[in-house]
Design a protein around this motif. Structure first.
Motif, PDB file in Angstrom:
ATOM      1  N   LEU A 157     -30.653   7.267  88.359  1.00  0.00           N
ATOM      2  CA  LEU A 157     -30.969   7.322  89.784  1.00  0.00           C
ATOM      3  C   LEU A 157     -29.761   6.944  90.628  1.00  0.00           C
ATOM      4  CD1 LEU A 157     -33.020   7.744  92.053  1.00  0.00           C
ATOM      5  CD2 LEU A 157     -33.722   5.371  91.746  1.00  0.00           C
ATOM      6  N   LEU A 158     -29.022   5.938  90.198  1.00  0.00           N
ATOM      7  CA  LEU A 158     -27.834   5.521  90.933  1.00  0.00           C
ATOM      8  C   LEU A 158     -26.776   6.623  90.938  1.00  0.00           C
ATOM      9  CD1 LEU A 158     -26.515   3.180  92.473  1.00  0.00           C
ATOM     10  CD2 LEU A 158     -25.617   2.379  90.293  1.00  0.00           C
ATOM     11  N   ILE A 159     -26.527   7.232  89.797  1.00  0.00           N
ATOM     12  CA  ILE A 159     -25.524   8.299  89.712  1.00  0.00           C
ATOM     13  C   ILE A 159     -25.936   9.500  90.565  1.00  0.00           C
ATOM     14  CG2 ILE A 159     -24.527  10.014  88.132  1.00  0.00           C
ATOM     15  CD1 ILE A 159     -24.638   7.770  85.962  1.00  0.00           C
ATOM     16  N   LEU A 160     -27.197   9.894  90.469  1.00  0.00           N
ATOM     17  CA  LEU A 160     -27.654  11.041  91.246  1.00  0.00           C
ATOM     18  C   LEU A 160     -27.633  10.772  92.748  1.00  0.00           C
ATOM     19  CD1 LEU A 160     -30.587  12.327  89.011  1.00  0.00           C
ATOM     20  CD2 LEU A 160     -28.325  13.351  89.305  1.00  0.00           C
ATOM     21  N   SER A 161     -27.930   9.541  93.147  1.00  0.00           N
ATOM     22  CA  SER A 161     -27.880   9.228  94.572  1.00  0.00           C
ATOM     23  C   SER A 161     -26.442   9.199  95.082  1.00  0.00           C
ATOM     24  CB  SER A 161     -28.599   7.916  94.869  1.00  0.00           C
ATOM     25  OG  SER A 161     -28.026   6.857  94.154  1.00  0.00           O
ATOM     26  N   VAL A 162     -25.488   8.749  94.251  1.00  0.00           N
ATOM     27  CA  VAL A 162     -24.073   8.799  94.642  1.00  0.00           C
ATOM     28  C   VAL A 162     -23.632  10.259  94.778  1.00  0.00           C
ATOM     29  CG1 VAL A 162     -21.722   8.332  93.832  1.00  0.00           C
ATOM     30  CG2 VAL A 162     -23.457   6.543  93.729  1.00  0.00           C
ATOM     31  N   LEU A 163     -24.051  11.109  93.837  1.00  0.00           N
ATOM     32  CA  LEU A 163     -23.711  12.529  93.933  1.00  0.00           C
ATOM     33  C   LEU A 163     -24.317  13.172  95.184  1.00  0.00           C
ATOM     34  CD1 LEU A 163     -24.040  13.683  90.218  1.00  0.00           C
ATOM     35  CD2 LEU A 163     -21.942  13.366  91.543  1.00  0.00           C
ATOM     36  N   LEU A 164     -25.529  12.787  95.518  1.00  0.00           N
ATOM     37  CA  LEU A 164     -26.150  13.298  96.733  1.00  0.00           C
ATOM     38  C   LEU A 164     -25.387  12.848  97.967  1.00  0.00           C
ATOM     39  CD1 LEU A 164     -28.538  14.815  98.059  1.00  0.00           C
ATOM     40  CD2 LEU A 164     -29.778  12.637  98.040  1.00  0.00           C
ATOM     41  N   PHE A 165     -24.890  11.617  97.939  1.00  0.00           N
ATOM     42  CA  PHE A 165     -24.149  11.092  99.085  1.00  0.00           C
ATOM     43  C   PHE A 165     -22.815  11.814  99.276  1.00  0.00           C
ATOM     44  CE2 PHE A 165     -21.347   8.175 101.334  1.00  0.00           C
ATOM     45  CZ  PHE A 165     -22.145   7.809 102.397  1.00  0.00           C
ATOM     46  N   ILE A 166     -22.089  12.054  98.181  1.00  0.00           N
ATOM     47  CA  ILE A 166     -20.767  12.670  98.333  1.00  0.00           C
ATOM     48  C   ILE A 166     -20.846  14.184  98.497  1.00  0.00           C
ATOM     49  CG2 ILE A 166     -19.562  10.846  97.105  1.00  0.00           C
ATOM     50  CD1 ILE A 166     -19.442  12.614  94.661  1.00  0.00           C
ATOM     51  N   HIS A 167     -21.987  14.778  98.151  1.00  0.00           N
ATOM     52  CA  HIS A 167     -22.153  16.219  98.364  1.00  0.00           C
ATOM     53  C   HIS A 167     -22.349  16.441  99.857  1.00  0.00           C
ATOM     54  CE1 HIS A 167     -24.506  19.998  98.541  1.00  0.00           C
ATOM     55  NE2 HIS A 167     -23.600  20.357  97.653  1.00  0.00           N
ATOM     56  N   ASN A 168     -21.318  16.909 100.516  1.00  0.00           N
ATOM     57  CA  ASN A 168     -21.354  17.054 101.967  1.00  0.00           C
ATOM     58  C   ASN A 168     -21.727  18.483 102.321  1.00  0.00           C
ATOM     59  OD1 ASN A 168     -21.162  16.556 104.639  1.00  0.00           O
ATOM     60  ND2 ASN A 168     -18.944  16.339 104.695  1.00  0.00           N
ATOM     61  N   ASN A 169     -22.985  18.699 102.590  1.00  0.00           N
ATOM     62  CA  ASN A 169     -23.482  20.004 102.971  1.00  0.00           C
ATOM     63  C   ASN A 169     -24.065  19.897 104.370  1.00  0.00           C
ATOM     64  OD1 ASN A 169     -24.245  22.648 102.873  1.00  0.00           O
ATOM     65  ND2 ASN A 169     -26.015  22.317 101.564  1.00  0.00           N
ATOM     66  N   PRO A 170     -23.414  20.490 105.364  1.00  0.00           N
ATOM     67  CA  PRO A 170     -23.938  20.360 106.726  1.00  0.00           C
ATOM     68  C   PRO A 170     -25.312  21.011 106.862  1.00  0.00           C
ATOM     69  CG  PRO A 170     -22.064  21.870 106.670  1.00  0.00           C
ATOM     70  CD  PRO A 170     -22.219  21.299 105.297  1.00  0.00           C
TER      71      PRO A 170
END
Length: 153
Positions: free
Chosen positions: A49-62
């Motif tokens: 969950l931590l890794i996936l949430s970090v990936l969601l945070f850095i994935h910058n999709n306007p």
């Protein structure tokens, strides 16, 4: 740093939940003489969950206007969500009293009706078979005892 994107807001919330979950999973007791301890799965899920949430945070999709419109829920959907939450809470409340099988059968039939599945016969059969398979699998195969409630088995 301003957080405008909804994905980033959700990612921060999920990161906080993951950290809290990991803190709790590290407080589980260790058992001697076991290869894989009881805390392996909770820790693994917490890190995932931590890794996936970090990936969601850095994935910058306007966000587009279409995505913002999709995010709004209709009143019927909100009420369905609330009713499902109430049914789930009642399921948990009656789990010890009625037992796993009866609580699960009632919960599944009620939620199928809430989601407008109208075939009563199929709903009842699927609910009973599913609950019994889970109950016997946990109790007799995995040796994880679920509440029997008022049923004699």
């Amino acid at each position: 740093m301003s957080i405008r994107n909804m994905d980033r807001k959700v990612a921060l919330i999920l990161m906080a939940i993951a950290v809290f979950y990991l803190i709790l999973s590290y407080q589980l007791p260790d058992f001697a003489f076991v290869e894989i301890d009881a805390d392996a799965l909770p820790k693994g899920l917490g890190f995932l969950l931590l890794i996936l949430s970090v990936l969601l945070f850095i994935h910058n999709n306007p966000e587009t206007e279409e995505e913002i419109k999709k995010r709004t829920l209709k009143k019927e959907d909100k009420m369905l969500l609330i009713y499902t939450l109430i049914a789930l809470l009642l399921f948990v409340f009656f789990l010890e009293i009625l037992g796993f099988v009866l609580s699960t059968v009632i919960f599944l039939i009620v939620t199928m009706r809430m989601f407008e599945y109208r075939n009563w016969t199929r709903s009842i059969i699927v609910s009973i078979v599913f609950a019994l398979i889970l109950y016997f699998s946990f109790n007799y195969v995995l040796k994880i005892y679920l509440p029997q409630g008022i049923l004699p088995f």
